[in-house]
Design an enzyme around this catalytic site. Structure first.
Site, PDB file in Angstrom:
ATOM      1  N   GLU A 243      14.754  -4.190   1.719  1.00  0.00           N
ATOM      2  CA  GLU A 243      13.549  -3.832   2.477  1.00  0.00           C
ATOM      3  C   GLU A 243      13.819  -2.599   3.315  1.00  0.00           C
ATOM      4  O   GLU A 243      14.959  -2.369   3.738  1.00  0.00           O
ATOM      5  CB  GLU A 243      13.157  -4.984   3.414  1.00  0.00           C
TER       6      GLU A 243
ATOM      7  N   ASP B 257       9.520  -6.732   9.977  1.00  0.00           N
ATOM      8  CA  ASP B 257       8.713  -6.599  11.182  1.00  0.00           C
ATOM      9  C   ASP B 257       8.321  -8.016  11.640  1.00  0.00           C
ATOM     10  O   ASP B 257       9.093  -8.703  12.309  1.00  0.00           O
ATOM     11  CB  ASP B 257       7.507  -5.734  10.806  1.00  0.00           C
ATOM     12  N   THR B 258       7.141  -8.487  11.228  1.00  0.00           N
ATOM     13  CA  THR B 258       6.761  -9.858  11.590  1.00  0.00           C
ATOM     14  C   THR B 258       7.597 -10.899  10.836  1.00  0.00           C
ATOM     15  O   THR B 258       7.701 -12.043  11.256  1.00  0.00           O
ATOM     16  CB  THR B 258       5.279 -10.122  11.256  1.00  0.00           C
TER      17      THR B 258
ATOM     18  N   LEU C 130       8.825 -10.930   4.089  1.00  0.00           N
ATOM     19  CA  LEU C 130      10.113 -11.423   3.609  1.00  0.00           C
ATOM     20  C   LEU C 130      10.086 -12.940   3.403  1.00  0.00           C
ATOM     21  O   LEU C 130      10.662 -13.451   2.434  1.00  0.00           O
ATOM     22  CB  LEU C 130      11.213 -11.022   4.604  1.00  0.00           C
TER      23      LEU C 130
ATOM     24  N   ASP D 221       5.965   5.096   6.117  1.00  0.00           N
ATOM     25  CA  ASP D 221       4.819   6.000   5.977  1.00  0.00           C
ATOM     26  C   ASP D 221       3.803   5.845   7.093  1.00  0.00           C
ATOM     27  O   ASP D 221       3.803   4.867   7.854  1.00  0.00           O
ATOM     28  CB  ASP D 221       4.103   5.725   4.646  1.00  0.00           C
TER      29      ASP D 221
HETATM   30  C1  PRP Z   1       6.212  -2.867   5.006  1.00  0.00           C
HETATM   31  C2  PRP Z   1       7.685  -3.052   4.665  1.00  0.00           C
HETATM   32  C3  PRP Z   1       7.808  -4.522   4.460  1.00  0.00           C
HETATM   33  C4  PRP Z   1       6.738  -5.109   5.351  1.00  0.00           C
HETATM   34  C5  PRP Z   1       7.358  -5.691   6.563  1.00  0.00           C
HETATM   35  O1  PRP Z   1       5.480  -2.783   3.820  1.00  0.00           O
HETATM   36  O2  PRP Z   1       8.055  -2.323   3.526  1.00  0.00           O
HETATM   37  O3  PRP Z   1       7.604  -4.895   3.122  1.00  0.00           O
HETATM   38  O4  PRP Z   1       5.867  -4.035   5.732  1.00  0.00           O
HETATM   39  O5  PRP Z   1       6.381  -6.176   7.449  1.00  0.00           O
HETATM   40  P1  PRP Z   1       6.316  -7.683   7.930  1.00  0.00           P
HETATM   41  O6  PRP Z   1       7.716  -8.105   8.290  1.00  0.00           O
HETATM   42  O7  PRP Z   1       5.408  -7.610   9.120  1.00  0.00           O
HETATM   43  O8  PRP Z   1       5.747  -8.505   6.829  1.00  0.00           O
HETATM   44  P2  PRP Z   1       4.010  -2.198   3.738  1.00  0.00           P
HETATM   45  O9  PRP Z   1       3.045  -3.327   3.579  1.00  0.00           O
HETATM   46  O10 PRP Z   1       3.777  -1.261   4.886  1.00  0.00           O
HETATM   47  O11 PRP Z   1       4.030  -1.411   2.370  1.00  0.00           O
HETATM   48  P3  PRP Z   1       4.863  -0.135   1.938  1.00  0.00           P
HETATM   49  O12 PRP Z   1       6.304  -0.564   1.820  1.00  0.00           O
HETATM   50  O13 PRP Z   1       4.286   0.255   0.626  1.00  0.00           O
HETATM   51  O14 PRP Z   1       4.679   0.910   3.011  1.00  0.00           O
END
Ligand code: PRP
Length: 198
Positions: free
Chosen positions: A101, A105-106, A110, A161
């Site tokens: 990854e 974040d939250t 995952l 991004d």
């Molecule tokens: C981002 C990142 C993780 C997710 C983490 O993906 O790549 O997959 O957010 O966030 P969380 O822990 O709050 O679930 P995003 O949906 O932004 O897509 P991207 O990777 O295409 O930018």
């Protein structure tokens, strides 16, 4: 030129050094596994830059696959309800799976991915993330390797991004005033893509 107020969090050298350390630790963990049994799974799209560097830093035979998921917007942000947009192209039963990854974040993404992939009976399932934002966690989720812990600020670059762009900025920046990204895009482009090098 107006200064958009971005803050450099991690520069190229620091990222490169940390990715090499992660690669060495990962290679050590999987050393001696049966050839052809390790697959590095990139979560599109954010992890693509990190994964490309990491897999070359890890001196271990590993396959690569990708998965892409998307939140169901109708369930509201943070609902944890997601769907697979692009699935893996291979069976992972009996394989050692390392999820890569860009950011945890939250923890909702995952958590969903781990549950989904665990149900396919891999030999093992581990996670590496470049960035961890523990302050944002809604669900506790195991992460085996963390590149950097980051504060609860908006980040971009090195895969991260804003509305689909800036992923190819080689450094990681924090943006205190996110509204300016939409209001003054040219200012950010000039700052983040300097014409005469960094
Ligand atoms: C981002 C990142 C993780 C997710 C983490 O993906 O790549 O997959 O957010 O966030 P969380 O822990 O709050 O679930 P995003 O949906 O932004 O897509 P991207 O990777 O295409 O930018």
């Amino acid at each position: 030129m107006n200064d958009p107020g971005v803050r450099l969090l991690f520069g190229r050298d620091e990222i490169s050094r940390r990715v090499r350390e992660l690669g060495a630790s990962i290679a050590e963990t999987y050393a001696g596994h049966a050839p052809g049994k390790l697959v590095l799974v990139g979560v599109l799209k954010g992890s693509s830059i990190f994964l490309a560097d990491l897999i070359r830093a890890a001196r271990v035979d590993a396959g690569v696959d990708f998965i892409s998921i998307s939140s169901y917007a109708s369930d509201g942000p943070g609902s944890g309800v997601v769907r697979i947009v692009k699935d893996l192209e291979q069976e992972i039963a009996g394989k050692h799976v390392l999820l890569a990854e860009d950011i945890v974040d939250t923890g909702l993404t995952l958590t969903y991915l781990r549950k989904t992939l665990q149900a396919r009976d891999p030999a093992s399932l581990r996670t590496v993330t470049l960035i961890d934002k523990p302050a944002r966690r809604l669900l506790p989720v195991p992460v085996d390797w963390v590149g950097f812990e980051a504060p609860d600020e908006f980040l971009l670059g090195y895969g991260l991004d804003y509305r689909g762009i800036y992923r190819n900025v080689p450094e990681l920046f924090s943006v205190p005033d996110v509204a300016r990204l939409a209001l003054e895009p040219r200012t950010f482009v000039e700052r983040l893509y300097p014409q005469h090098g960094p």
